[in-house]
Every structure is written in C-alpha cells, then in structure tokens.
Motif scaffolding. Structure first.
Motif, PDB file in Angstrom:
ATOM      1  N   SER A 197       0.844  -1.187   0.000  1.00 20.27           N
ATOM      2  CA  SER A 197       0.000   0.000   0.000  1.00 20.27           C
ATOM      3  C   SER A 197       0.879   1.236   0.000  1.00 20.27           C
ATOM      4  CB  SER A 197      -0.900   0.012   1.229  1.00 20.27           C
ATOM      5  OG  SER A 197      -1.553   1.264   1.350  1.00 20.27           O
ATOM      6  N   TRP A 199      -0.064   4.278   1.188  1.00 20.89           N
ATOM      7  CA  TRP A 199      -0.298   5.175   2.312  1.00 20.89           C
ATOM      8  C   TRP A 199      -0.174   4.528   3.681  1.00 20.89           C
ATOM      9  CZ3 TRP A 199       0.281   9.888   1.027  1.00 20.89           C
ATOM     10  CH2 TRP A 199      -0.156  10.358  -0.221  1.00 20.89           C
ATOM     11  N   LEU A 227     -10.627   1.171   5.164  1.00 20.58           N
ATOM     12  CA  LEU A 227     -10.462   2.323   4.283  1.00 20.58           C
ATOM     13  C   LEU A 227     -10.622   1.939   2.817  1.00 20.58           C
ATOM     14  CD1 LEU A 227      -7.564   4.153   6.142  1.00 20.58           C
ATOM     15  CD2 LEU A 227      -9.994   4.761   6.093  1.00 20.58           C
ATOM     16  N   ASP A 228     -10.256   0.706   2.449  1.00 22.09           N
ATOM     17  CA  ASP A 228     -10.526   0.236   1.089  1.00 22.09           C
ATOM     18  C   ASP A 228     -12.035   0.231   0.819  1.00 22.09           C
ATOM     19  OD1 ASP A 228      -7.888  -0.080   0.424  1.00 22.09           O
ATOM     20  OD2 ASP A 228      -7.855  -2.256   0.759  1.00 22.09           O
ATOM     21  N   VAL A 280     -14.277   2.124   2.300  1.00 24.54           N
ATOM     22  CA  VAL A 280     -14.705   3.521   2.189  1.00 24.54           C
ATOM     23  C   VAL A 280     -14.420   4.041   0.783  1.00 24.54           C
ATOM     24  CG1 VAL A 280     -14.261   5.886   2.973  1.00 24.54           C
ATOM     25  CG2 VAL A 280     -14.469   4.034   4.648  1.00 24.54           C
ATOM     26  N   ARG A 281     -13.227   3.752   0.260  1.00 21.65           N
ATOM     27  CA  ARG A 281     -12.886   4.210  -1.085  1.00 21.65           C
ATOM     28  C   ARG A 281     -13.799   3.587  -2.136  1.00 21.65           C
ATOM     29  NH1 ARG A 281      -7.663   4.593   0.885  1.00 21.65           N
ATOM     30  NH2 ARG A 281      -7.231   2.413   0.498  1.00 21.65           N
ATOM     31  N   ARG A 282     -14.138   2.299  -1.969  1.00 23.63           N
ATOM     32  CA  ARG A 282     -15.072   1.670  -2.926  1.00 23.63           C
ATOM     33  C   ARG A 282     -16.414   2.393  -2.917  1.00 23.63           C
ATOM     34  NH1 ARG A 282     -12.808  -3.012  -0.901  1.00 23.63           N
ATOM     35  NH2 ARG A 282     -14.633  -3.480   0.394  1.00 23.63           N
ATOM     36  N   LEU A 291     -16.963   5.551  -2.022  1.00 27.32           N
ATOM     37  CA  LEU A 291     -16.816   6.886  -2.596  1.00 27.32           C
ATOM     38  C   LEU A 291     -16.734   6.831  -4.121  1.00 27.32           C
ATOM     39  CD1 LEU A 291     -14.362   8.543  -0.040  1.00 27.32           C
ATOM     40  CD2 LEU A 291     -16.818   8.938  -0.291  1.00 27.32           C
ATOM     41  N   ARG A 292     -16.062   5.796  -4.661  1.00 26.52           N
ATOM     42  CA  ARG A 292     -16.018   5.647  -6.125  1.00 26.52           C
ATOM     43  C   ARG A 292     -17.406   5.378  -6.683  1.00 26.52           C
ATOM     44  NH1 ARG A 292     -11.013   2.917  -5.151  1.00 26.52           N
ATOM     45  NH2 ARG A 292     -12.065   0.897  -5.240  1.00 26.52           N
ATOM     46  N   GLU A 324     -19.378   8.614  -6.523  1.00 27.28           N
ATOM     47  CA  GLU A 324     -18.967   9.536  -7.585  1.00 27.28           C
ATOM     48  C   GLU A 324     -19.552   9.119  -8.928  1.00 27.28           C
ATOM     49  OE1 GLU A 324     -14.830  11.205  -9.638  1.00 27.28           O
ATOM     50  OE2 GLU A 324     -14.753   9.997  -7.824  1.00 27.28           O
ATOM     51  N   SER A 356     -16.941  14.336   0.189  1.00 24.86           N
ATOM     52  CA  SER A 356     -16.356  13.381   1.111  1.00 24.86           C
ATOM     53  C   SER A 356     -17.378  12.777   2.033  1.00 24.86           C
ATOM     54  CB  SER A 356     -15.272  14.068   1.956  1.00 24.86           C
ATOM     55  OG  SER A 356     -15.849  15.015   2.818  1.00 24.86           O
TER      56      SER A 356
END
Length: 197
Positions: free
Chosen positions: A17, A19, A31-32, A34-36, A38-39, A42, A190
C-alpha cells in the motif's frame, strides 16, 4: 480444514500500500471499503448529472436549495453565491439556466420587498424523486439491516472520518456538503450519502 457449509476465514491483506501498512485486520480493509463506496458514489453522481442534463455546479445548487426548503430557510441569490463559491455573474447565469429548465423560480422575498428568494419547483422535486427513488430505497434497506449498536458504530466512524479529512477551520471550500459533530465543515464529496436532501 474448513467445516462443511462454512466459508474459510479471510486472511490479512498483505498486498503493498502507498499510504499505510496492510499487515493488519483493521484499517486497510476498512479504508478500502470507504474508497469503494466513494467511487460508487462519484459514479452515481456523474450518472445523475447525465440523466438530469445538469453540470456539477447546477446539481450542487439543487441540493442546497432542496435542503434549505426542507428546513424552511429562505435562500437569496447571494446565499447561493456564497455556498457555491461563485461570482454574482456566474450565479445569475446558473439561475437563468435552472429557471429556463423549469427547475426553480425567483420570487419576491416577503421579508424584504426589494430582495428575491429562490425556490425549487415541484417539477425538479419530481424529477429528483423519479431519478433517485430506487437508489434511496436500497440505501434505506442497507441502513435498516444494522442493529442499534452497529448503526452507532458506523455513525461514530463516519463522523470521525469526516473530521479527519476536513480542512482546518477557515481553509478549504466554503461550499462543504456537511458539518461534522465538532462543527468543522467536511470537504465536498467526502460525505457519504445521496446527492439531494
């Protein structure tokens, strides 16, 4: 050996990773996820803009006006300029576009005879409901599947995450979508949730 009918226990994610380390059970997978989300959020917003034939600023204006009407707050053009961080001239063009499309109207402010108030039309409320109704129902179903303790944990986590990504007070955009429990504004885009109130 795995017992019949049971899924094997997931193993810690050891992939590299950029970060943060991925040798534990907690933050990387969380966090992965969360990113899924958010994608996906979007992508949904881009589809909504296409379906409603609106640009991002127009859609943000509709969101703001919908939330204001829900809270029985009057909105003047200068309020919209401040919320969106755009000039008076750009706000006038935006209002002209949305009014021509039958999505808002400018009416006299009863509290200020010289001022105008902006309101969304029934047309845009119906348009948003028809476009997002199915997604809202699916989101409510997911939220309703959590018990009280699970829901409280999710709320605490998302509020803390909003605090973590929010710029310090006085910095960043003035048109944040939400305010965290600490009173700091969360960055636009966000905050998980539907694009309209």
């Amino acid at each position: 050996m795995t017992r019949p009918g049971r899924s094997p226990r997931p193993q810690p994610d050891s992939s590299p990773s950029y970060w943060y380390p991925r040798d534990g059970w907690g933050e990387a997978r969380t966090l992965d996820a969360v990113r899924r989300f958010l994608r996906a959020d979007e992508a949904m917003r881009r589809k909504l803009q296409r379906d409603m034939d609106m640009n991002e600023t127009d859609l943000r204006a509709v969101r703001y006006l919908a939330a204001a009407q829900k809270d029985h707050r009057a909105v003047a053009p200068r309020d919209l300029s401040r919320e969106l961080g755009i000039s008076t001239a750009s706000t006038t063009k935006l209002l002209d576009r949305l009014e021509t499309a039958g999505r808002l109207r400018r009416v006299q402010n009863p509290a200020d005879r010289r001022g105008l108030r902006i309101e969304l039309t029934d047309h845009v409320h119906t348009e948003v409901h028809d476009t997002l109704g199915g997604m809202h129902a699916r989101m409510r179903e997911v939220a309703a599947s959590l018990d009280r303790a699970e829901s409280a944990a999710v709320v605490r986590f998302l509020d803390a995450l909003a605090d973590a990504v929010a710029p310090p007070a006085g910095e960043g955009d003035a048109d944040a979508d939400a305010v965290s429990p600490s009173g700091r504004a969360a960055r636009p885009g966000s905050t998980p949730g539907p694009p309209t109130a």
